[in-house]
Write a protein that holds these residues in place. Structure first.
Motif, PDB file in Angstrom:
ATOM      1  N   GLY A 200       8.587  -9.833  10.072  1.00 47.96           N
ATOM      2  CA  GLY A 200       7.631  -8.906   9.483  1.00 47.96           C
ATOM      3  C   GLY A 200       7.392  -7.683  10.344  1.00 47.96           C
ATOM      4  N   LEU A 201       7.213  -7.886  11.639  1.00 54.04           N
ATOM      5  CA  LEU A 201       6.991  -6.759  12.542  1.00 54.04           C
ATOM      6  C   LEU A 201       8.225  -5.863  12.610  1.00 54.04           C
ATOM      7  N   ALA A 202       9.404  -6.485  12.661  1.00 61.49           N
ATOM      8  CA  ALA A 202      10.636  -5.702  12.752  1.00 61.49           C
ATOM      9  C   ALA A 202      10.874  -4.883  11.487  1.00 61.49           C
ATOM     10  N   ILE A 203      10.717  -5.512  10.326  1.00 64.22           N
ATOM     11  CA  ILE A 203      10.947  -4.789   9.078  1.00 64.22           C
ATOM     12  C   ILE A 203       9.875  -3.723   8.862  1.00 64.22           C
ATOM     13  N   GLY A 204       8.652  -4.016   9.245  1.00 62.21           N
ATOM     14  CA  GLY A 204       7.590  -3.023   9.109  1.00 62.21           C
ATOM     15  C   GLY A 204       7.859  -1.786   9.947  1.00 62.21           C
ATOM     16  N   TYR A 205       8.244  -2.001  11.210  1.00 62.54           N
ATOM     17  CA  TYR A 205       8.510  -0.861  12.094  1.00 62.54           C
ATOM     18  C   TYR A 205       9.773  -0.124  11.684  1.00 62.54           C
ATOM     19  N   GLY A 206      10.847  -0.894  11.413  1.00 61.92           N
ATOM     20  CA  GLY A 206      12.096  -0.253  10.997  1.00 61.92           C
ATOM     21  C   GLY A 206      11.964   0.456   9.657  1.00 61.92           C
ATOM     22  N   GLY A 207      11.234  -0.173   8.730  1.00 62.07           N
ATOM     23  CA  GLY A 207      11.020   0.451   7.438  1.00 62.07           C
ATOM     24  C   GLY A 207      10.230   1.740   7.545  1.00 62.07           C
ATOM     25  N   ALA A 208       9.249   1.784   8.439  1.00 59.16           N
ATOM     26  CA  ALA A 208       8.463   3.004   8.632  1.00 59.16           C
ATOM     27  C   ALA A 208       9.332   4.143   9.135  1.00 59.16           C
ATOM     28  N   ARG A 209      10.212   3.849  10.087  1.00 56.92           N
ATOM     29  CA  ARG A 209      11.110   4.890  10.614  1.00 56.92           C
ATOM     30  C   ARG A 209      12.055   5.390   9.525  1.00 56.92           C
ATOM     31  N   LEU A 210      12.566   4.465   8.718  1.00 53.37           N
ATOM     32  CA  LEU A 210      13.465   4.869   7.637  1.00 53.37           C
ATOM     33  C   LEU A 210      12.734   5.708   6.598  1.00 53.37           C
ATOM     34  N   LEU A 211      11.520   5.295   6.239  1.00 54.36           N
ATOM     35  CA  LEU A 211      10.762   6.020   5.220  1.00 54.36           C
ATOM     36  C   LEU A 211      10.413   7.430   5.680  1.00 54.36           C
ATOM     37  N   ARG A 212      10.177   7.606   6.971  1.00 53.84           N
ATOM     38  CA  ARG A 212       9.895   8.954   7.484  1.00 53.84           C
ATOM     39  C   ARG A 212      11.104   9.864   7.268  1.00 53.84           C
ATOM     40  N   VAL A 213      12.300   9.299   7.445  1.00 52.58           N
ATOM     41  CA  VAL A 213      13.520  10.102   7.326  1.00 52.58           C
ATOM     42  C   VAL A 213      13.793  10.472   5.869  1.00 52.58           C
ATOM     43  N   VAL A 214      13.588   9.504   4.963  1.00 48.70           N
ATOM     44  CA  VAL A 214      13.954   9.727   3.564  1.00 48.70           C
ATOM     45  C   VAL A 214      12.780  10.196   2.715  1.00 48.70           C
ATOM     46  N   ALA A 215      11.616  10.438   3.332  1.00 50.73           N
ATOM     47  CA  ALA A 215      10.424  10.823   2.573  1.00 50.73           C
ATOM     48  C   ALA A 215      10.680  12.074   1.746  1.00 50.73           C
ATOM     49  N   THR A 216      10.201  12.040   0.515  1.00 50.71           N
ATOM     50  CA  THR A 216      10.330  13.187  -0.378  1.00 50.71           C
ATOM     51  C   THR A 216       8.948  13.764  -0.660  1.00 50.71           C
ATOM     52  N   THR A 217       8.921  14.818  -1.437  1.00 52.62           N
ATOM     53  CA  THR A 217       7.638  15.410  -1.800  1.00 52.62           C
ATOM     54  C   THR A 217       6.907  14.593  -2.855  1.00 52.62           C
ATOM     55  N   SER A 218       7.559  13.608  -3.445  1.00 54.44           N
ATOM     56  CA  SER A 218       6.933  12.773  -4.465  1.00 54.44           C
ATOM     57  C   SER A 218       6.141  11.647  -3.797  1.00 54.44           C
ATOM     58  N   SER A 219       4.836  11.747  -3.826  1.00 54.68           N
ATOM     59  CA  SER A 219       4.003  10.715  -3.217  1.00 54.68           C
ATOM     60  C   SER A 219       4.110   9.402  -3.975  1.00 54.68           C
ATOM     61  N   ALA A 220       4.324   9.457  -5.302  1.00 53.05           N
ATOM     62  CA  ALA A 220       4.431   8.236  -6.093  1.00 53.05           C
ATOM     63  C   ALA A 220       5.669   7.425  -5.710  1.00 53.05           C
ATOM     64  N   LEU A 221       6.823   8.114  -5.570  1.00 50.50           N
ATOM     65  CA  LEU A 221       8.042   7.424  -5.157  1.00 50.50           C
ATOM     66  C   LEU A 221       7.910   6.860  -3.749  1.00 50.50           C
ATOM     67  N   PHE A 222       7.265   7.620  -2.878  1.00 53.05           N
ATOM     68  CA  PHE A 222       7.099   7.154  -1.506  1.00 53.05           C
ATOM     69  C   PHE A 222       6.237   5.892  -1.468  1.00 53.05           C
TER      70      PHE A 222
END
Length: 505
Positions: free
Chosen positions: A213-235
């Motif tokens: 859980g900790l690994a996926i949470g941290y890794g997922g956060a880093r990935l989401l920062r990179v792929v974040a779009t202007t659409s808050s709903a998709l994010f």
């Protein structure tokens, strides 16, 4: 026509869809309206949703539903979403000091509760040891949905509210493992595993789930920062998906998926991700939808005709849990951390049960245990009765024990881009009847630099307070605070609430 034939034999056509949408939409509208009644009564909304399910079931409108297997599957799915919502909306600063005692209460405390309640059930009701400990294990977990909904209305110090929030997020995982092991031992031809082996396996699964859980949470956060779009709903959808992925990944390798998804969501919710207001709002909506669906489904599965037979055993077991099992588990878990007896007494009374025990009551039947169908009705009755007793009295118990704050802060789901871009949070302060903020002028709050009182509501009328205006009991005050000084702002407000305008001098 193949399409027509398939549709005719599928058992579910457009007419059925229309009826399902009609009933479902009415249930959701009634459930949303019921929140107002819940706030006024002090009862968790789960009781109203359970009542809706019972009303729709065989004792009311006559909808027949008896699949414990489907209930367990959908119940687990709903619990995952509820835990994800709880993790995303829980601030680490609020539970940081409570994590250690909460973790002990969710493990050692669970063990103490199972032993005490199991022995009481054996001696008082004459059940077999296997059944007594199974029922005790089913009831050992506090419920995140019930705890979160009630705590939002009870002003408590951060240590206590953080403790209850963290405990309800942590204790589902070990209890699920214990209940599954005990129920499997009752299946025909099963060979019970030694208790120490069950304990070791549970600890390993909890440790594995925590790491995943900790690994996926941290890794997922880093990935989401990179792929974040202007659409808050998709994010927001992406954030929920990462937390749910943690559950699935952990469960695939036979680790605890519940602790994995909660910790992943906790990590995601406390990192500086973009579109935070949208993520919080979406997660809260998903959590509410999961709660409504789950509780209505559990109400449908309940059989009112069997309530009379289990009422007395439910009262006996519930009393043993409330007056013996929960207090002793709190004492064993919290005394080493130097908590006062008042705090421990409140924690004992605030151990609310809800959907988790009722969902777990379906496990014995689904694993093949024989003659245990009555456990579901017993747990259902116990949860309803003791929630009615405990939940409305929590504010009164807090005042009598002297553990309540005079005010509390509530994060607002403000979906406004300017606040996000400015890195600011909006706090709502309710000046309660025991708060010494009443009588203090705005400038005497001496908030950290950058934090400002932006609006006050008094008697239904809003106004922008001046520095010289005096705050009163019953006021609701909005404060805008930069994220860098948010924690200091809350600490200052708590100090003034306890000590008045001279706090800190």
């Amino acid at each position: 026509m193949p399409f027509a034939d398939g549709g005719a034999t599928s058992g579910f056509d457009l007419h059925d869809l229309t009826l399902a949408l009609l009933v479902g939409s009415i249930v959701l509208v009634v459930s949303v309206a019921a929140v107002r009644l819940s706030v006024r009564s002090g009862l968790p909304s789960l009781l109203i949703y359970l009542g809706i399910g019972v009303l729709l079931g065989e004792g009311g409108f006559g909808i027949t539903y008896d699949s414990q297997q489907l209930t367990q599957v959908l119940g687990y799915a709903a619990l995952v979403l509820i835990l994800v919502e709880g993790g995303l909306t829980t601030r680490w600063s609020g539970i940081r000091r409570s994590v250690a005692p909460a973790a002990v209460l969710a493990t050692v405390g669970v063990g103490v509760s199972i032993v005490v309640v199991g022995v009481a059930a054996k001696l008082l009701l004459g059940w077999s040891w296997e059944i007594a400990f199974l029922v005790a294990a089913v009831l050992a977990s506090t419920d995140a949905a019930a705890v979160f909904s009630v705590l939002r209305r009870v002003p408590l110090p951060r240590q206590i509210s953080g403790m209850l929030e963290a405990e309800s997020g942590f204790n589902d995982a070990p209890v699920v493992l214990i209940v599954t092991a005990l129920a499997a031992s009752l299946a025909p031809g099963a060979t019970p595993e030694p208790w120490w082996q069950v304990g070791v396996i549970a600890l390993l699964e909890l440790a594995g789930g925590s790491l995943i859980g900790l690994a996926i949470g941290y890794g997922g956060a880093r990935l989401l920062r990179v792929v974040a779009t202007t659409s808050s709903a998709l994010f927001a959808i992406g954030v929920i998906a990462v937390a749910v992925l943690a559950y699935a990944a952990a469960d695939v390798v036979h680790a605890s998926g519940f602790i994995a998804c909660y910790l992943a969501a906790l990590v995601l919710g406390n990192l500086r991700l973009p579109h935070r207001p949208a993520v919080t709002g979406f997660a809260t909506a998903i959590g509410w939808l999961a709660q409504i669906g789950l509780f209505v489904l559990l109400g449908l599965l309940a059989s009112p005709s069997g309530f009379d037979d289990v009422l007395v055993p439910a009262l006996v077991v519930g009393t043993a849990l409330l007056l013996l099992g929960r207090p002793l588990s709190v004492i064993a878990s919290c005394t080493p951390f130097g908590m006062s007896w008042q705090t421990q007494a409140f924690l004992s009374w605030a151990g609310l049960r809800g959907a988790v025990p009722v969902v777990l009551a379906t496990v014995p039947v689904t694993v093949g245990a024989v003659g245990v169908e009555w456990i579901f009705d017993l747990v259902f009755v116990l949860v309803v009765v003791f929630t009615i007793i405990q939940a409305p009295t929590l504010p009164w118990v807090a005042r009598k024990l002297g553990v309540g704050d005079g005010h509390h802060q509530v994060d607002l789901a403000v979906d406004a881009t300017p606040l996000e871009e400015l890195g600011a949070d909006l706090l709502e302060i309710d000046v309660g009847p025991g708060s010494k903020i009443a009588g203090v002028r705005v400038f005497e709050l001496r908030l950290p630099v950058g934090a400002n009182v932006s609006l006050a509501v008094r008697g239904g009328t809003s106004f922008v307070p001046r520095e010289s205006d005096v705050l009163r009991h019953g006021d609701q005050v909005l404060i805008v605070a930069p994220q860098a000084v948010r924690d200091d702002t809350e600490k200052r407000l708590q100090a003034v609430s306890r000590g008045g305008r001279l706090a800190g001098w």
